[in-house]
Design a protein around this motif. Structure first.
Motif: not given
Length: 359
Positions: A289, A292-294, A337-338
């Motif tokens: 998981k 961080s975003k991206g 949210g991934i």
């Protein structure tokens, strides 16, 4: 100055001293009735007496949080710096708690590089695959039962790498979840990582010392291949490691391959690795998981076969990939949210590997 000389000059022959404390990590090597350093009462992290003096207690930390106007930060402090159990006392790392308040309540791994860990590096230089798998599994919230000798001394550590767990416990890198006294006065302990800070320290100061098994450049290439979906590169890297580092007799079944892959994934930065957790209609093998975003979420399903042809091994990897979709293992990642999720079906047979991927 050696502990024995210090004991003779500072303690034993000092007429102005009636009682004294000598603190440290490893036991005094030459302490006996036939040496200058004798008649010591030894209390370790597993003993109840003086256990509240190894660090801050929960009540002390709550009072500090109140004093600094950070009562709402107590749960965060627990997550990062609590988790130690000395005797029957819950203990927080005092150095890190102090630095947490000094750093305007921003959590960091303040214990990183606070001292020399040369002994750990020497021992891990001789680590085998089983020890590596155990240490990396700890990062995923797992625990295991091991023999603990609180009286271990440096020569024993050098000569017997299995005493690394005793050393890691008494130096604060492990906590004793439960303890059983054995018939000879030693302990069998269920050990685990105590908190988030130590998880960070483990990655930086423990796992990176295991380069003999998985060199750092290889670990970086594995990370790049996983996050770019480069199936061919990932397969080639794993194949090379199997050929160079793994005994054929170690490749006995899926449990070994699971530990091998989990060890690799534990070195992947920027992610939280979990294993054998329920999600969807079953239990996935490995999930990464992103923190961080991206970065994409990663799901890995493993299969092990015997006497497989190249075609059969490829079919087995496709079966593993199909299982991820059929059992909806990606539900937890999507709920977080991934949306961008890479799915890998990895099949092993002896020292051969085949990987199927869905991006």
């Amino acid at each position: 100055m050696s502990a024995e000389k210090y004991g003779k000059g500072g303690f034993k022959d000092n007429k102005n001293l009636s009682f004294g404390f000598l603190t440290g990590i490893l036991r005094v090597a030459k302490e006996s009735i036939f040496s200058g350093m004798n008649n010591l009462a030894i209390y370790s992290v597993l003993d109840n007496k003086y256990s509240s003096y190894f660090g801050f207690t929960a009540d002390e930390v709550k009072k500090m949080a109140d004093y600094y106007g950070a009562s709402d930060k107590y749960d965060e402090i627990c997550k990062w710096y609590d988790g130690y159990c000395f005797g029957k006392t819950e203990i927080f790392n005092p150095w890190s708690v102090i630095n947490y308040f000094s750093n305007e309540c921003e959590p960091r791994a303040f214990w990183v590089s606070t001292g020399s860990n040369d002994i750990i590096g020497e021992i891990l230089g001789e680590a085998d695959a089983e020890m590596y798998i155990r240490l990396t599994a700890l990062l995923n919230g797992e625990s295991f039962i091991t023999y603990i000798d609180t009286g271990v001394i440096y020569p024993q550590i050098k000569n017997n790498p299995s005493t690394i767990y005793s050393f890691l416990l008494i130096t604060g890198y492990l906590k004793a979840v439960s303890t059983t006294l054995s018939f000879n006065g030693d302990f069998m302990c269920q050990v685990a990582l105590p908190n988030q800070e130590i998880a960070v320290v483990y990655r930086k100061e423990i796992l990176q010392k295991l380069e003999r098994l998985i060199p750092q450049p290889t670990a970086i290439q594995v990370q790049e291949a996983i996050f770019t979906g480069d199936c061919k590169k990932l397969q080639k890297l794993i194949q090379t490691m199997l050929l160079q580092s793994v005994s054929f007799f170690d490749t006995a079944g899926e449990n070994f391959y699971h530990g091998f892959m989990l060890g690799l994934c534990a070195l992947v930065g920027g992610t939280f690795a979990t294993s054998n957790r329920e999600s969807g209609d079953g239990r996935y093998d490995i999930q990464l998981k992103p923190l961080s975003k991206g970065l994409p979420g990663i799901l890995i399903e493993l299969k092990a076969g015997k006497d497989c042809t190249e075609k059969q091994l490829k079919q087995l990897s496709e079966t593993a990939l199909r299982q991820i979709n059929e059992n909806k293992y990606d539900i937890d990642l999507k709920a977080a949210g991934i949306d961008h999720i890479y799915k890998y079906g990895v099949a092993f047979c002896g020292k051969n590997v085949e990987i199927a991927v869905e991006l």
